[in-house]
Design an enzyme around this catalytic site. Structure first.
Site, PDB file in Angstrom:
ATOM      1  N   ASP A 152      -2.736   0.722   8.100  1.00  0.00           N
ATOM      2  CA  ASP A 152      -2.070   1.249   6.917  1.00  0.00           C
ATOM      3  C   ASP A 152      -0.586   0.903   7.040  1.00  0.00           C
ATOM      4  OD1 ASP A 152      -1.541   2.871   4.640  1.00  0.00           O
ATOM      5  OD2 ASP A 152      -0.988   4.515   5.968  1.00  0.00           O
TER       6      ASP A 152
ATOM      7  N   ASP B   1       2.747   2.755   5.171  1.00  0.00           N
ATOM      8  CA  ASP B   1       3.620   3.928   5.284  1.00  0.00           C
ATOM      9  C   ASP B   1       3.077   4.944   6.282  1.00  0.00           C
ATOM     10  OD1 ASP B   1       5.825   4.060   2.861  1.00  0.00           O
ATOM     11  OD2 ASP B   1       4.091   2.839   2.345  1.00  0.00           O
TER      12      ASP B   1
END
Length: 458
Positions: free
Chosen positions: A173, A175
């Protein structure tokens, strides 16, 4: 101070991982029986004995859970064999139907009905002993084994399981996983040399992010530290440098490395990377689903008087703060996610399926998969979800739909794994996962992975 409301809110089903909570509950028993929170001076030997006994009991419980997972995997394989043999008729829907020969449930499946598929064994006893040496879980007298303790033990167990040559693809991922929320992957980030180390070991890297940009320059802004480091690396060969892809908008925009480009990336036409199931999604159904989601979002903005503006994209729709300096309350964001998710699930357009649900005979393909999630400052509904994004990476690096990388050879690292409004949660259906809480934890995880790989090589 933690309010009663905050405590009750945190205990809601959509804010919990039932498997972790179950394991935590098992560990609470020896904590109560063996902890000695006396605080009396001179009780050092008693504390040491208490810690030794608590460690033994915690390890035994982890070994018992490990064996239950082994049984669960065995049942899982038997049921998959029955499905492939045609003995089970799945019918239509989200994995349910009329079973001619019902699959046998595992003990774990009966105790924790939400337990999903396991792609590898989990050496939980060894992982607990490793984490106990770092966190001194057994030595605590006032604080029982926590959610985070169990989460990190599971991460270590998964890392142990995929080392020794099994790991071929690592996806991340963006953020809160690679960089702080809303920030970028800067050249000084300690994560960058660790990602380069994965590439040197011939492990493919995919960044699967909810950020849905259609042009390479926006992704370069967020990931320039890594992309420039790859371009300037003297000890990566050309094949290793090409072993990185960016999958944006959950599963909607694929960018491959193009070191001759000023932004280090080039968009890949959808026709080249869509899985067969994704290619079957109707553009009309996609537009209709986004229309329903947009209407639901507008209703939420109006009924809760949210200071938000609606944003519509070709494969997503969402709300963002009208004033960037104003934060929408977390409760309002999560209420919006749950409302929109429920409306889409009840419509005839949305499907909660994942790639793994379509790999057996007779799998249903009705509806368009979607992901509604709370991004911390905003809410978005994307077409597809991270299970599809990871599946695209598996197919891309497997060089075709027929040779896609397998779940046991894939590790997805992310921060959002709660059951509702968390966009990494779906990745559990297509590969192994590690649940981190910050970029610093990602660094620790990659160091642990590198250390274990080196030990197994030597």
């Amino acid at each position: 101070m933690t309010t009663r409301y905050r405590v009750e809110y945190a205990l809601k089903t959509h804010r919990r991982d039932q498997f972790i909570e179950w394991v935590k509950g098992l560990l609470a028993v020896p904590f109560v029986l063996y902890s000695q929170p006396t605080g009396v001076f001179g009780d050092g030997p008693n504390v040491a004995k208490m810690a030794e006994e608590a460690h033994r009991r915690y390890a035994e419980i982890m070994r018992d859970v490990e064996m239950m997972i082994d049984d669960h995997i065995s049942r899982q394989k038997q049921n998959q064999a029955l499905t492939q043999d045609g003995t089970i008729n799945h019918g239509h829907g989200h994995g349910h139907g009329n079973f001619l020969c019902p699959p046998l449930p595992s003990k774990l499946g009966m105790l924790v009905p939400t337990a999903g598929p396991f792609f590898t064994r989990l050496p939980l006893e060894a992982a607990f002993k490793y984490q106990d040496r770092k966190r001194y879980i057994s030595s605590r007298r006032y604080v029982a084994p926590s959610f985070n303790d169990v989460r990190l033990v599971l991460n270590s167990a998964q890392i142990m399981a995929v080392t020794g040559g099994a790991l071929q693809l690592a996806t991340f991922d963006g953020d809160v996983t690679l960089y702080d929320d809303g920030e970028s992957l800067e050249p000084s980030s300690p994560i960058i040399p660790r990602l380069l180390d994965l590439l040197r070991k011939n492990i493919k890297v995919g960044i699967v992010t909810a950020a849905g940009y259609t042009t390479a320059d926006r992704y370069y802004e967020r990931l320039h530290g890594l992309l420039d480091a790859i371009a300037g690396s003297a000890d990566l060969d050309d094949a290793q440098k090409q072993s990185v892809v960016i999958m944006g908008g959950e599963a909607n925009y694929l960018f491959a490395l193009d070191l001759g480009s000023p932004h280090r990336l080039s968009p890949v036409p959808r026709a080249r990377w869509l899985t067969p199931e994704m290619a079957a999604w109707s553009e009309a159904d996609i537009a209709a689903l986004l229309d329903v989601a947009e209407s639901a979002l507008r209703d939420c903005v109006r009924t809760m008087n949210l200071p938000a503006t609606l944003v519509r994209k070709d494969r997503a729709v969402g709300i963002v703060p009208t004033d960037p300096s104003v934060r929408i309350a977390r409760e309002s964001l999560e209420e919006t996610v749950l409302v929109v998710q429920r409306i889409l699930e009840l419509s005839s357009l949305g499907a909660a399926s994942s790639p793994s649900a379509h790999r057996g005979p007779g799998a249903a393909t009705g509806g368009v998969p979607f992901c509604a999630f709370n991004g911390g400052r905003d809410v978005f509904v994307d077409i597809g979800d991270k299970s599809w994004g990871v599946a695209v990476c598996q197919q891309w690096f497997g060089h075709g739909a027929g040779t896609a990388m397998r779940g046991e050879n894939t590790l997805h690292v992310g921060d959002q794994f709660l059951s509702a409004g968390s966009n990494d949660f779906k990745a559990r259906s297509v590969g192994t996962t590690a649940w981190i809480a910050s970029p610093a934890e990602t660094v620790e995880l990659l160091d642990e992975l590198a250390d274990l790989m080196q030990k197994k090589l030597s």
